[in-house]
Design an enzyme around this catalytic site. Structure first.
Site, PDB file in Angstrom:
ATOM      1  N   CYS A 277      42.297  37.434  36.832  1.00  0.00           N
ATOM      2  CA  CYS A 277      42.433  37.394  38.289  1.00  0.00           C
ATOM      3  C   CYS A 277      41.520  38.418  38.954  1.00  0.00           C
ATOM      4  O   CYS A 277      40.946  38.166  40.014  1.00  0.00           O
ATOM      5  CB  CYS A 277      43.880  37.642  38.689  1.00  0.00           C
TER       6      CYS A 277
ATOM      7  N   HIS B  87      48.712  41.315  39.776  1.00  0.00           N
ATOM      8  CA  HIS B  87      47.851  40.178  40.087  1.00  0.00           C
ATOM      9  C   HIS B  87      46.884  40.569  41.199  1.00  0.00           C
ATOM     10  O   HIS B  87      47.191  41.418  42.040  1.00  0.00           O
ATOM     11  CB  HIS B  87      48.718  39.001  40.524  1.00  0.00           C
TER      12      HIS B  87
ATOM     13  N   ASN C 220      44.583  32.309  46.177  1.00  0.00           N
ATOM     14  CA  ASN C 220      44.982  32.531  44.795  1.00  0.00           C
ATOM     15  C   ASN C 220      43.986  31.867  43.845  1.00  0.00           C
ATOM     16  O   ASN C 220      43.058  31.168  44.288  1.00  0.00           O
ATOM     17  CB  ASN C 220      46.395  31.985  44.569  1.00  0.00           C
TER      18      ASN C 220
END
Length: 324
Positions: free
Chosen positions: A137, A270, A290
């Site tokens: 991520c 994240h 995202n």
């Protein structure tokens, strides 16, 4: 239209859309078919169903308590929360966050700016990507920011190579995790980053194959921000461009749509890209991109309420960079 009739129509639609825990076996079979799932044994299938049912109970509870957001059975529904976080996030928090990126303390009250701002409306945000089962991520959020910097500066899109960053960043740990400002530092140390088309994504750790002759974006300076006022992110977003931020993703896993009012911070894990903010029905919110594919959330995006430190968004890890 008669108010009572309208109420019944709306109430009926909500009830039809609501989940019933007693129908968990039916939902599970539908889930297996929709996402082409299979298991190595009947005992494993039973174990996955038990996890699925637990997640369903959480979804039902969230839909009952959160009036501005909806949650659903999605591709993560047979995974425990710990499994999802360990396989599909990737922010790694070392004991030492210092590097040579300039640290900026955002301790002044926010400026008066527009109530709404969204870099997508200015056509400066690239398409939603999918990191898959690789804890990268940090690479996607970092390069998503550089892609927007490139679009702002040159008025054209380019997709950058997350795989190069995974393979060639020796400070961060590839699919085993990394940080935002250290990723910007890595791009600076490498001398630049290639296009995704030249160095495609493989979702695993590999040998570094960077070719300096093919670098398309180079970083000249990087920053890490300490946010004292959450609202100060608005000023930063408007002046700098989309900002990679760190969050706790635990509560967003089964998100479907709407503004999340309840998103706890049990530990940052994240990285996502902050692209805008707005107000809906009196509720101010952040818009975040995202990296779980466009089939998740609001076509790959999600929204959280502002000024409640939703998902732990107010921290010392937002970062950015200037490109040549």
């Amino acid at each position: 239209m008669n108010k009572i009739v309208l109420y019944l129509l709306v109430y009926g639609a909500v009830q039809c859309a609501a989940y019933d825990v007693l129908k968990a076996p039916n939902y599970f079979e539908d889930f297996l078919h929709k996402f082409n799932k299979s298991y190595s044994s009947e005992s494993e299938k039973l174990r996955r169903f038990q996890i699925f049912r637990h997640n369903l109970e959480e979804i039902i509870n969230k839909n009952h308590n959160d009036s501005t957001a909806q949650y659903e059975i999605n591709k993560f529904a047979d995974l425990s929360k710990d499994e999802t976080i360990s396989k599909y996030t990737g922010l790694s928090l070392p004991l030492q966050t210092q590097n040579f990126c300039e640290v900026v303390v955002l301790d002044r009250p926010p400026d008066k700016g527009p109530l709404e701002f969204d870099w997508r409306r200015l056509n400066k945000v690239t398409s939603v990507k999918n990191q898959g089962m690789c804890g990268a991520c940090w690479a996607f959020a970092t390069l998503g920011s550089l892609e927007s910097q490139f679009a702002i500066k040159h008025n054209q899109f380019i997709n950058l190579s997350e795989q190069q960053l995974i393979d060639c960043d020796f400070v961060d740990a590839g699919c085993d995790g990394g940080l935002l400002h250290t990723a910007f530092e890595a791009v600076m140390n490498m001398g630049g980053i290639q296009a995704e088309s030249d160095y495609p994504y493989e979702a695993n750790n590999g040998d570094c194959r960077a070719n300096a002759a093919k670098f398309v974006v180079k970083v000249k300076k990087c920053y890490r921000y300490i946010t004292v006022f959450e609202e100060k992110l608005k000023d930063l977003l408007r002046s700098v461009g989309p900002i990679p931020v760190a969050i706790d993703a635990s509560d967003i896993v089964n998100y479907k749509r709407g503004i999340m009012k309840y998103c706890a911070n049990h530990g940052l894990n994240h990285a996502v890209l902050l692209v805008g903010y707005a107000v809906e029905n009196g509720v101010p919110f952040w818009i975040l991109k995202n990296t779980w594919g466009a089939d998740w959330g609001e076509q790959g995006y999600f929204r959280v309420q502002q000024n409640i430190n939703a998902c732990g968004i107010q921290n010392e890890l937002p970062s950015s960079a200037e490109i040549y």
